[in-house]
Design an enzyme around this catalytic site. Structure first.
Site, PDB file in Angstrom:
ATOM      1  N   ALA A  99      -2.611 -13.081 -36.191  1.00 48.41           N
ATOM      2  CA  ALA A  99      -3.175 -11.892 -36.845  1.00 48.41           C
ATOM      3  C   ALA A  99      -2.156 -11.437 -37.883  1.00 48.41           C
ATOM      4  O   ALA A  99      -0.974 -11.782 -37.800  1.00 48.41           O
ATOM      5  CB  ALA A  99      -3.424 -10.809 -35.815  1.00 48.41           C
ATOM      6  N   GLY A 143      -2.908 -14.968 -32.709  1.00 47.44           N
ATOM      7  CA  GLY A 143      -4.356 -14.963 -32.949  1.00 47.44           C
ATOM      8  C   GLY A 143      -4.868 -16.287 -33.490  1.00 47.44           C
ATOM      9  O   GLY A 143      -6.043 -16.622 -33.303  1.00 47.44           O
ATOM     10  N   GLU A 146      -5.413 -18.292 -30.494  1.00 49.99           N
ATOM     11  CA  GLU A 146      -6.591 -17.730 -29.801  1.00 49.99           C
ATOM     12  C   GLU A 146      -7.894 -18.103 -30.509  1.00 49.99           C
ATOM     13  O   GLU A 146      -8.898 -18.401 -29.870  1.00 49.99           O
ATOM     14  CB  GLU A 146      -6.446 -16.214 -29.693  1.00 49.99           C
ATOM     15  N   GLU A 166       3.466 -13.355 -29.210  1.00 47.90           N
ATOM     16  CA  GLU A 166       3.342 -11.889 -29.288  1.00 47.90           C
ATOM     17  C   GLU A 166       4.459 -11.166 -28.557  1.00 47.90           C
ATOM     18  O   GLU A 166       4.848 -10.058 -28.943  1.00 47.90           O
ATOM     19  CB  GLU A 166       1.980 -11.442 -28.708  1.00 47.90           C
TER      20      GLU A 166
HETATM   21  N1  DAK Z   1       1.172 -12.103 -40.483  1.00 46.98           N
HETATM   22  C1  DAK Z   1       1.491 -11.788 -41.762  1.00 46.98           C
HETATM   23  N2  DAK Z   1       2.226 -12.594 -42.560  1.00 46.98           N
HETATM   24  C2  DAK Z   1       2.648 -13.764 -42.048  1.00 46.98           C
HETATM   25  C3  DAK Z   1       2.355 -14.155 -40.721  1.00 46.98           C
HETATM   26  C4  DAK Z   1       1.563 -13.264 -39.921  1.00 46.98           C
HETATM   27  N3  DAK Z   1       1.193 -13.551 -38.674  1.00 46.98           N
HETATM   28  N4  DAK Z   1       2.928 -15.348 -40.503  1.00 46.98           N
HETATM   29  C5  DAK Z   1       3.554 -15.691 -41.656  1.00 46.98           C
HETATM   30  N5  DAK Z   1       3.379 -14.746 -42.589  1.00 46.98           N
HETATM   31  C6  DAK Z   1       3.888 -14.718 -43.954  1.00 46.98           C
HETATM   32  C7  DAK Z   1       5.394 -14.471 -43.995  1.00 46.98           C
HETATM   33  O1  DAK Z   1       5.661 -13.071 -43.883  1.00 46.98           O
HETATM   34  C8  DAK Z   1       5.742 -15.040 -45.353  1.00 46.98           C
HETATM   35  O2  DAK Z   1       5.366 -14.107 -46.328  1.00 46.98           O
HETATM   36  P1  DAK Z   1       6.376 -13.722 -47.564  1.00 46.98           P
HETATM   37  O3  DAK Z   1       7.631 -13.278 -46.919  1.00 46.98           O
HETATM   38  O4  DAK Z   1       6.530 -15.031 -48.312  1.00 46.98           O
HETATM   39  O5  DAK Z   1       5.631 -12.671 -48.305  1.00 46.98           O
HETATM   40  C9  DAK Z   1       4.822 -16.237 -45.459  1.00 46.98           C
HETATM   41  O6  DAK Z   1       3.751 -16.012 -44.543  1.00 46.98           O
HETATM   42  C10 DAK Z   1       5.492 -17.549 -45.090  1.00 46.98           C
HETATM   43  O7  DAK Z   1       6.065 -17.379 -43.816  1.00 46.98           O
HETATM   44  P2  DAK Z   1       7.598 -17.763 -43.496  1.00 46.98           P
HETATM   45  O8  DAK Z   1       8.463 -17.591 -44.694  1.00 46.98           O
HETATM   46  O9  DAK Z   1       7.966 -17.009 -42.261  1.00 46.98           O
HETATM   47  O10 DAK Z   1       7.434 -19.326 -43.197  1.00 46.98           O
HETATM   48  P3  DAK Z   1       8.323 -20.239 -42.266  1.00 46.98           P
HETATM   49  O11 DAK Z   1       7.876 -21.625 -42.519  1.00 46.98           O
HETATM   50  O12 DAK Z   1       9.790 -19.911 -42.419  1.00 46.98           O
HETATM   51  O13 DAK Z   1       7.943 -19.799 -40.774  1.00 46.98           O
HETATM   52  C11 DAK Z   1       6.362 -19.226 -38.955  1.00 46.98           C
HETATM   53  C12 DAK Z   1       6.643 -20.050 -40.283  1.00 46.98           C
HETATM   54  C13 DAK Z   1       4.893 -19.440 -38.608  1.00 46.98           C
HETATM   55  C14 DAK Z   1       7.255 -19.770 -37.839  1.00 46.98           C
HETATM   56  C15 DAK Z   1       6.693 -17.728 -39.219  1.00 46.98           C
HETATM   57  O14 DAK Z   1       6.024 -17.332 -40.402  1.00 46.98           O
HETATM   58  C16 DAK Z   1       6.255 -16.837 -38.094  1.00 46.98           C
HETATM   59  O15 DAK Z   1       6.925 -16.747 -37.063  1.00 46.98           O
HETATM   60  N6  DAK Z   1       5.135 -16.117 -38.278  1.00 46.98           N
HETATM   61  C17 DAK Z   1       4.660 -15.127 -37.327  1.00 46.98           C
HETATM   62  C18 DAK Z   1       3.999 -15.795 -36.140  1.00 46.98           C
HETATM   63  C19 DAK Z   1       3.513 -14.759 -35.131  1.00 46.98           C
HETATM   64  O16 DAK Z   1       4.329 -14.014 -34.562  1.00 46.98           O
HETATM   65  N7  DAK Z   1       2.218 -14.743 -34.872  1.00 46.98           N
HETATM   66  C20 DAK Z   1       1.601 -13.814 -33.910  1.00 46.98           C
HETATM   67  C21 DAK Z   1       1.163 -12.567 -34.608  1.00 46.98           C
HETATM   68  S1  DAK Z   1       0.501 -11.347 -33.463  1.00 46.98           S
HETATM   69  C22 DAK Z   1      -6.486  -8.871 -30.990  1.00 46.98           C
HETATM   70  C23 DAK Z   1      -6.716 -10.038 -31.656  1.00 46.98           C
HETATM   71  C24 DAK Z   1      -5.648 -10.788 -32.108  1.00 46.98           C
HETATM   72  C25 DAK Z   1      -4.340 -10.364 -31.960  1.00 46.98           C
HETATM   73  C26 DAK Z   1      -4.113  -9.197 -31.286  1.00 46.98           C
HETATM   74  C27 DAK Z   1      -5.178  -8.427 -30.802  1.00 46.98           C
HETATM   75  N8  DAK Z   1      -7.553  -8.078 -30.460  1.00 46.98           N
HETATM   76  C28 DAK Z   1      -8.954  -8.623 -30.583  1.00 46.98           C
HETATM   77  C29 DAK Z   1      -7.362  -6.841 -29.816  1.00 46.98           C
HETATM   78  C30 DAK Z   1      -3.284 -11.240 -32.480  1.00 46.98           C
HETATM   79  C31 DAK Z   1      -2.016 -10.899 -32.585  1.00 46.98           C
HETATM   80  C32 DAK Z   1      -1.111 -11.841 -33.292  1.00 46.98           C
HETATM   81  O17 DAK Z   1      -1.471 -12.888 -33.707  1.00 46.98           O
END
Ligand code: DAK
Length: 294
Positions: A99, A143, A146, A166
């Site tokens: 997400a 997400g 998921e 998360e």
């Molecule tokens: N959201 C927003 N931006 C993201 C992102 C994300 N999840 N993942 C990556 N980006 C963005 C980065 O901020 C970066 O943007 P700029 O800085 O260039 O503006 C760009 O994508 C490239 O990312 P990186 O520079 O970080 O790229 P790397 O290759 O170094 O790293 C990575 C890739 C995938 C390991 C890293 O980007 C990362 O750790 N990303 C976050 C992964 C994460 O934590 N995902 C979980 C998010 S929480 C619900 C439904 C769904 C959810 C909750 C509730 N309900 C129905 C109630 C879901 C929650 C989630 O998913």
């Protein structure tokens, strides 16, 4: 007839050029929509709707506008009588990195609750009757993982990286990850993955039963496998395919005895379809069935 009507091949603002794969397989069925900003839609094979998540700069982070478009495309394919299977894919680097964290970070409880934030995430699992295949290359995190788990069939490439990170953000999975991942890999492994936030590979996804197929190669090979399966499913009787999806999904919710009874009732019900007669008569006459989808 949404898919047929989207016959103009116009790139959207963020659209990357179609892959060489799609260019090579372009045929009368191939089409793209310019009406979306964060996804691409194509019909590269008869009966197959292909949705490509397309926010490359954010690794396909699933923002609310993207999800709105995804749900719209899913609904339109689902209503289209010419579409019998749908594929959701992303880029080589990311299916979806979760997400959109930047969208979520400043939210207050009142904003999330009053606007029913993220409610549209249930649409795929609750309302779409056409089988959906996830073709996962690269990151499928939070997400994104998921979303892939919500699909009916999951294919991935060996380079896929799944995970529920998360916990590292001070929260927990919110779109069914704790339930669907646990059903797929068992309690102990799911607990370990969700409480550590560790990623797992495409190869492990295959070994643990998360993925039905792991494709050695890049996105092109992965998509080819997904398309083959989607085209095969789309070639069968729609009424039987939808019933098949329904009974398998029931197995996730009902006790065994109830599930088996449910399946039997559905099986009985299919004697009322034209396609049961068409299929069985064609077998007896050694002919190829011409499905009526009724
Ligand atoms: N959201 C927003 N931006 C993201 C992102 C994300 N999840 N993942 C990556 N980006 C963005 C980065 O901020 C970066 O943007 P700029 O800085 O260039 O503006 C760009 O994508 C490239 O990312 P990186 O520079 O970080 O790229 P790397 O290759 O170094 O790293 C990575 C890739 C995938 C390991 C890293 O980007 C990362 O750790 N990303 C976050 C992964 C994460 O934590 N995902 C979980 C998010 S929480 C619900 C439904 C769904 C959810 C909750 C509730 N309900 C129905 C109630 C879901 C929650 C989630 O998913």
């Amino acid at each position: 007839m949404f898919a047929r009507s989207c016959s103009r091949l116009v790139a959207s603002k963020t659209a990357v050029p179609l892959t060489s794969y799609l260019a090579r397989t372009a045929r009368p069925y191939s089409s793209a929509s310019s009406t979306y900003e964060h996804i691409l839609t194509e019909t590269p094979r008869p009966g197959v709707g292909l949705i490509t998540l397309n926010r490359p700069k954010a690794l396909n982070a699933l923002s609310s506008p993207l999800f709105k478009e995804l749900n719209d495309a899913l609904s339109k394919y689902d209503e289209d009588k010419d579409i019998g299977a749908i594929i959701i894919t992303g880029s080589e680097k990311a299916f979806a990195a979760g997400a959109d964290i930047k969208e979520m970070a400043p939210l207050t409880f009142a904003q999330a609750y009053n606007n029913n934030f993220i409610a549209p995430w249930s649409h795929l699992a609750n309302a779409i009757r056409t089988p959906v295949i996830a073709a996962v290359s690269g990151y499928a995190l939070g997400g994104g993982c998921e979303l892939a788990l919500m699909c009916d069939i999951l294919y991935c490439s060996t380079n896929a990286n799944f995970g529920q990170p998360e916990i590292k953000l001070g929260t927990i999975p919110g779109a069914g990850g704790s339930q669907r991942l646990t059903r797929a890999v068992g309690k102990s492994k799911a607990m370990e993955l969700i409480l550590t936030g560790d990623m797992f590979s495409g190869k492990q996804a295959g070994e643990w039963g998360v993925a039905a197929k792991v494709v050695d190669g890049g996105k092109e090979q992965l998509l080819e496998e997904a398309l083959k399966t989607a085209e095969k499913i789309a070639g069968y009787s729609r009424v039987a395919v939808v019933a098949g999806k329904e009974v398998v999904n029931k197995s996730q919710e009902l006790a065994l005895r109830e599930g088996v009874e449910y399946e039997r009732r559905m099986f009985h019900g299919l004697f009322g379809s034209q396609d049961q007669k068409i299929g069985m008569t064609a077998f007896a006459e050694k002919k190829k069935p011409e499905w009526s989808n009724e």
